[in-house]
Design a protein around this motif. Structure first.
Motif, PDB file in Angstrom:
ATOM      1  N   TYR A  20       7.401  -1.826 -11.570  1.00  0.00           N
ATOM      2  CA  TYR A  20       8.684  -2.510 -11.740  1.00  0.00           C
ATOM      3  C   TYR A  20       9.165  -3.188 -10.464  1.00  0.00           C
ATOM      4  O   TYR A  20       9.177  -4.416 -10.371  1.00  0.00           O
ATOM      5  CB  TYR A  20       9.752  -1.531 -12.236  1.00  0.00           C
ATOM      6  N   SER A  21       9.529  -2.408  -9.460  1.00  0.00           N
ATOM      7  CA  SER A  21      10.140  -2.998  -8.265  1.00  0.00           C
ATOM      8  C   SER A  21       9.228  -4.030  -7.622  1.00  0.00           C
ATOM      9  O   SER A  21       9.635  -5.147  -7.306  1.00  0.00           O
ATOM     10  CB  SER A  21      10.479  -1.892  -7.261  1.00  0.00           C
ATOM     11  N   ALA A  22       7.954  -3.652  -7.426  1.00  0.00           N
ATOM     12  CA  ALA A  22       7.037  -4.568  -6.760  1.00  0.00           C
ATOM     13  C   ALA A  22       6.619  -5.721  -7.661  1.00  0.00           C
ATOM     14  O   ALA A  22       6.123  -6.733  -7.179  1.00  0.00           O
ATOM     15  CB  ALA A  22       5.792  -3.800  -6.297  1.00  0.00           C
ATOM     16  N   SER A  23       6.794  -5.576  -8.972  1.00  0.00           N
ATOM     17  CA  SER A  23       6.309  -6.595  -9.890  1.00  0.00           C
ATOM     18  C   SER A  23       7.378  -7.597 -10.313  1.00  0.00           C
ATOM     19  O   SER A  23       7.090  -8.512 -11.075  1.00  0.00           O
ATOM     20  CB  SER A  23       5.724  -5.920 -11.146  1.00  0.00           C
ATOM     21  N   ARG A  24       8.593  -7.432  -9.832  1.00  0.00           N
ATOM     22  CA  ARG A  24       9.640  -8.357 -10.266  1.00  0.00           C
ATOM     23  C   ARG A  24       9.358  -9.783  -9.822  1.00  0.00           C
ATOM     24  O   ARG A  24       9.788 -10.730 -10.467  1.00  0.00           O
ATOM     25  CB  ARG A  24      10.996  -7.892  -9.746  1.00  0.00           C
ATOM     26  N   ASN A  64       0.859  -1.171   0.000  1.00  0.00           N
ATOM     27  CA  ASN A  64       0.000   0.000   0.000  1.00  0.00           C
ATOM     28  C   ASN A  64       0.902   1.228   0.000  1.00  0.00           C
ATOM     29  O   ASN A  64       1.625   1.472   0.966  1.00  0.00           O
ATOM     30  CB  ASN A  64      -0.902  -0.015   1.247  1.00  0.00           C
ATOM     31  N   TYR A  65       0.866   2.006  -1.085  1.00  0.00           N
ATOM     32  CA  TYR A  65       1.792   3.120  -1.236  1.00  0.00           C
ATOM     33  C   TYR A  65       1.402   4.342  -0.415  1.00  0.00           C
ATOM     34  O   TYR A  65       2.115   5.341  -0.427  1.00  0.00           O
ATOM     35  CB  TYR A  65       1.929   3.485  -2.723  1.00  0.00           C
ATOM     36  N   TYR A  66       0.292   4.240   0.320  1.00  0.00           N
ATOM     37  CA  TYR A  66      -0.122   5.339   1.180  1.00  0.00           C
ATOM     38  C   TYR A  66       0.124   5.024   2.645  1.00  0.00           C
ATOM     39  O   TYR A  66       0.667   5.841   3.382  1.00  0.00           O
ATOM     40  CB  TYR A  66      -1.592   5.691   0.917  1.00  0.00           C
ATOM     41  N   ALA A  90       6.601   8.358  -9.785  1.00  0.00           N
ATOM     42  CA  ALA A  90       7.624   7.566  -9.105  1.00  0.00           C
ATOM     43  C   ALA A  90       7.000   6.394  -8.357  1.00  0.00           C
ATOM     44  O   ALA A  90       7.497   5.264  -8.415  1.00  0.00           O
ATOM     45  CB  ALA A  90       8.413   8.450  -8.142  1.00  0.00           C
ATOM     46  N   GLY A  91       5.907   6.658  -7.642  1.00  0.00           N
ATOM     47  CA  GLY A  91       5.254   5.584  -6.904  1.00  0.00           C
ATOM     48  C   GLY A  91       4.644   4.548  -7.821  1.00  0.00           C
ATOM     49  O   GLY A  91       4.748   3.336  -7.586  1.00  0.00           O
ATOM     50  N   PRO A 135       6.785  13.807 -17.973  1.00  0.00           N
ATOM     51  CA  PRO A 135       7.873  13.193 -17.187  1.00  0.00           C
ATOM     52  C   PRO A 135       7.424  11.923 -16.486  1.00  0.00           C
ATOM     53  O   PRO A 135       8.179  10.952 -16.405  1.00  0.00           O
ATOM     54  CB  PRO A 135       8.242  14.304 -16.198  1.00  0.00           C
ATOM     55  N   ASP A 136       6.176  11.910 -15.977  1.00  0.00           N
ATOM     56  CA  ASP A 136       5.680  10.706 -15.317  1.00  0.00           C
ATOM     57  C   ASP A 136       5.546   9.551 -16.292  1.00  0.00           C
ATOM     58  O   ASP A 136       5.839   8.402 -15.961  1.00  0.00           O
ATOM     59  CB  ASP A 136       4.324  10.978 -14.659  1.00  0.00           C
ATOM     60  N   SER A 137       5.072   9.836 -17.512  1.00  0.00           N
ATOM     61  CA  SER A 137       4.876   8.753 -18.471  1.00  0.00           C
ATOM     62  C   SER A 137       6.202   8.109 -18.852  1.00  0.00           C
ATOM     63  O   SER A 137       6.262   6.904 -19.120  1.00  0.00           O
ATOM     64  CB  SER A 137       4.146   9.260 -19.718  1.00  0.00           C
ATOM     65  N   VAL A 138       7.283   8.881 -18.871  1.00  0.00           N
ATOM     66  CA  VAL A 138       8.609   8.320 -19.157  1.00  0.00           C
ATOM     67  C   VAL A 138       9.003   7.345 -18.055  1.00  0.00           C
ATOM     68  O   VAL A 138       9.537   6.253 -18.318  1.00  0.00           O
ATOM     69  CB  VAL A 138       9.646   9.442 -19.307  1.00  0.00           C
ATOM     70  N   LEU A 139       8.732   7.706 -16.800  1.00  0.00           N
ATOM     71  CA  LEU A 139       9.015   6.803 -15.684  1.00  0.00           C
ATOM     72  C   LEU A 139       8.227   5.504 -15.825  1.00  0.00           C
ATOM     73  O   LEU A 139       8.755   4.414 -15.599  1.00  0.00           O
ATOM     74  CB  LEU A 139       8.659   7.478 -14.361  1.00  0.00           C
ATOM     75  N   LEU A 140       6.951   5.617 -16.185  1.00  0.00           N
ATOM     76  CA  LEU A 140       6.123   4.420 -16.315  1.00  0.00           C
ATOM     77  C   LEU A 140       6.616   3.535 -17.451  1.00  0.00           C
ATOM     78  O   LEU A 140       6.685   2.309 -17.314  1.00  0.00           O
ATOM     79  CB  LEU A 140       4.659   4.816 -16.553  1.00  0.00           C
TER      80      LEU A 140
END
Length: 758
Positions: free
Chosen positions: A395-399, A327-329, A388-389, A415-420
């Motif tokens: 990525y990180s949580a889905s490995r 949970n990212y919150y 970022a979240g 900028p957010d879409s590039v991260l995604l």
């Protein structure tokens, strides 16, 4: 009863406030992990017994808790505080436990208003000698601004004057059991935290009586069972037994509500809402996968990247992978929905479609034995997580996750879409031990605004699977986005017929809901399912490409159980090459240069679970991935006075069979709006419509149209799946037309082709 602080309020999202008979005590811990106790008795075992000797137990009464929030929070709170003072409320510690709260006692009625620094406020009423009524509430508070979150019930016990002496001895027992107690203005409050559970005991007086209140809160669920939900008057509802002896639903004998899941097997049944499925046989063709091949998604984990998932729901709890959830919150492994805007059932609904556990008396997921992990990014819940979240969730949580199910979208480039994009690309490369996490995305629900799945940067990637939505007649719904990037289609139901959101007579999607009668979508009359143990854990009110995507995620889980060695590319290829050509009369159907059926509305067609699993069982390998790219610089002052076609020749690429094509278009656009059509034609003559005139950027129903200013600056990427198995070599033609020519120049375009040698 004082609620927790504003900070804890954000984490404690639901609870069952319940009456405890004095004989229910005893030692032992309830164990707070995993989202709550199995029943009320278990939860209350952490409370020492109260010695009722010499006390008179009065009637237990109900209270209503009204939780409000306002979009104009500061002004609303200030105005409300003034109103409370005018009504005789006083600030200070009392029934509420903070100095800036408002309290009032009026005969046998207590009232409290708690105001939080973030602008939220809670109001509640208690009384002895009868249940709280709306008249009691309105008489004390008048008009309360904001939107009600939900209403809970509390039962308590009242005692005679001997109460106060009994409290002192009971307080000592609580302290010995690990509670921390404090007394302010005659209110004694004892609290204890145990894992996910938060215990609260309070004692106070109304008139000549004392009141004891036991409460248990739990982060991420409810404590114990709730009473059955009340079916609304004049509501049409259905019994699971309606189809119990129908030979069409033998697979549902262990899950009687699965008969309403027409997308699993469509025999023209009602969906649990008002409308029946319109075309018999229009479904994902999954029954034989379960019965003949015995594939149900075992040892495959689906990550639900969404608004949070309620894993206390009995159909989801057995599938819960807590260690892979986040949970990212709340920064915890409990993905329960936390909302600023009311209940957020979206993620719980999508989870049930993908992987509700089978043979346990409820519904079935497409992959009914798959594992489920919840990754709560707060979709549609009033939070702003940021790129970022979300990229971390992708990525990180889905490995360690096999399938990432994403029923959401965003317009790029930003900028957010590039991260995604980067997160998805990396996950598809390194996830599943290097075989690649499979990312499934909903194509979007803004067709009436001429939106296109290709406008979303994440789902137009080669590493993503974009899914369109079908109604129960096999035709695209009026909301489902089209696009050259679409791979397959699945069922969304409830076709939207007008821009105002009215619906045609089509079946909705039946699935899991947040557990609790007043939570999620189960309160809707259309989804009131009469069942002896229904406690609001189902809804018949899901629809959209958000429903179609987890269906495909479930099919992917079945594919991976059949052959866990498949790479991300190979799963994508299997889905495309086994899809069924639906709605054969649709004028957009074409055959590409490799004789593959393609359609901007459907991709390669409706997902076909049986055919996909059959192919996966014996599939070997696509071979090495090849790539080739080339850029063409146009030059300056190349404006749009007329249609323009530019060519790039690809030669000696080694790619005999294409799997995906990306195109970047760089336009220096300083004008306020852009009206452009962009198409790409392959050497074999296959055309992809990449961009359409009159695109609404927000997709929110605004009347403002056209591409937003600067959308193409630096190069906007589009993706196409339509060239599957064609050869890459030859002339590729990009055509741009439409729009005035002021302050605009076509600077360059680039093509990148992914494929294999043969």
């Amino acid at each position: 009863m004082p609620l927790p602080s504003a900070q804890m309020k954000r984490l404690i999202v639901t609870g069952l406030f319940a009456f405890l008979t004095l004989s229910c005590g005893g030692g032992g811990s309830s164990g707070g992990g995993g989202g709550g106790a199995s029943d009320i008795g278990d939860a209350y075992k952490s409370f020492p017994s109260f010695n009722e000797s010499g006390l008179t137990i009065e009637q237990g009464d109900a209270t209503k808790y009204y939780y409000y929030s306002s979009s104009t929070a500061t002004k609303a709170v200030n105005d409300f505080a003034t109103s409370l003072r005018q009504r005789g409320f006083s600030s200070g510690v009392g029934l509420c436990d903070n100095s800036d709260d408002f309290n009032k006692i009026d005969g046998n009625v207590l009232a409290c208003a708690e105001i939080y620094e973030d602008g939220d406020f809670d109001v509640k009423v208690m009384k002895t000698g009868g249940a709280v009524t709306d008249s009691d509430f309105n008489g004390l508070f008048g008009s309360v601004p904001g939107d009600r979150y939900y209403t809970e019930r509390l039962l308590w016990i009242t005692y005679n004057a001997a109460f106060l002496s009994a409290v002192d001895s009971y307080k000592n027992a609580l302290i010995s059991a690990g509670f921390t107690c404090a007394t302010n203005s005659g209110v004694t409050n004892c609290r204890k935290t145990d894992g996910d559970l938060y215990y609260n005991v309070e004692y106070y007086r109304i008139g000549g009586n004392g009141i004891v209140n036991w409460s248990v809160f739990v982060t991420g669920g409810i404590v114990g069972p709730e009473p059955d939900c009340t079916v609304a008057t004049n509501t049409t509802y259905f019994h699971g037994s309606d189809y119990a002896h129908d030979p069409n639903v033998r697979f549902a004998q262990g899950d009687p509500l699965a008969v309403y899941q027409w997308y699993l097997k469509n025999f023209g049944q009602k969906s649990g809402s008002y409308y029946p499925a319109n075309k018999i046989g229009e479904d994902i063709n999954v029954e034989d996968v379960w019965t003949t091949y015995n594939k149900k998604g075992r040892n495959v984990t689906i990550g639900i990247v969404d608004s949070g998932t309620d894993f206390t729901n009995p159909d989801l709890k057995p599938a819960y992978k807590k260690e892979l959830s986040y949970n990212y919150y709340s920064r915890s492994n409990n993905p329960y929905p936390v909302s600023m805007l009311g209940s957020c059932p979206h993620g719980t609904m999508t989870a049930g479609i993908a992987g509700a556990r089978g043979s346990n008396g409820g519904v079935m997921g497409v992959a009914p034995q798959a594992n489920l992990a919840g990754l709560n990014i707060g979709l549609g819940c009033g939070f702003s997580l940021g790129g970022a979240g979300i990229s971390d969730a992708l990525y990180s949580a889905s490995r360690a996750i096999d399938v990432s199910s994403n029923s959401w979208g965003s317009v790029g480039p930003t900028p957010d879409s590039v991260l995604l994009e980067n997160a998805i690309i990396e996950g598809a490369k390194s996830g599943r031990g290097g075989k690649g996490t499979i990312y499934v995305f909903a194509a979007g629900n803004d067709r009436r605004h001429n939106a296109n799945g290709n406008y979303d940067s994440a789902q137009s990637l080669f590493e993503s699977i974009s899914v369109a939505a079908l109604a129960s007649d096999g035709k695209y719904t009026a909301y489902s986005n089209k696009g050259a990037n679409l791979l397959v289609s699945a069922y969304g139901g409830a076709q939207t017929s007008t821009a105002s959101g009215n619906t045609a007579n089509d079946a909705w999607i039946f699935t899991t809901d947040i557990y609790g009668c007043a939570k999620g979508d189960s309160y809707r009359g259309e989804s009131a399912i009469h069942r002896s143990n229904n406690r609001g854990q189902y809804s018949a009110y899901m629809n959209g490409t958000s429903a179609a995507a987890p269906m495909v995620s479930g099919v992917v889980a079945l594919i991976l159980e059949a052959n866990h060695n498949l790479t991300q590319r190979e799963v994508r290829y299997i889905l495309a090459t086994t899809a069924r050509k639906n709605d054969s009369n649709d004028s957009d159907w074409k055959q590409n240069g490799a004789n593959r059926n393609i359609n901007h509305n459907y991709g390669f067609g409706a997902v076909n679970a049986k055919a996909a699993v059959e192919k996966a069982r014996t599939f070997t390998s696509l071979g090495a991935l090849l790539k080739t790219e080339k850029i063409q610089t146009i030059g300056s002052n190349h404006n749009f006075s007329s249609s323009q076609t530019k060519k790039i020749n690809i030669s000696e690429s080694g790619i005999g069979k294409i799997e995906h094509v990306d195109v970047w278009v760089d336009i220096n656009d300083a004008s306020s709006a852009t009206k452009l059509n962009i198409t790409l034609k392959s050497p074999s003559g296959t055309v992809s419509e990449l961009a359409y005139n009159d695109f609404i950027n927000s997709g929110s129903g605004s009347s403002a149209v056209n591409w937003p200013k600067g959308f193409f600056n630096g190069g906007k990427r589009f993706g196409s799946a339509r060239y599957l198995d064609e050869s890459a070599n030859g002339d590729w033609e990009l055509t741009i037309s439409g729009g005035p020519n002021e302050d605009r120049e076509f600077r360059s375009w680039k093509i990148k082709i992914y494929g294999r040698s043969n």
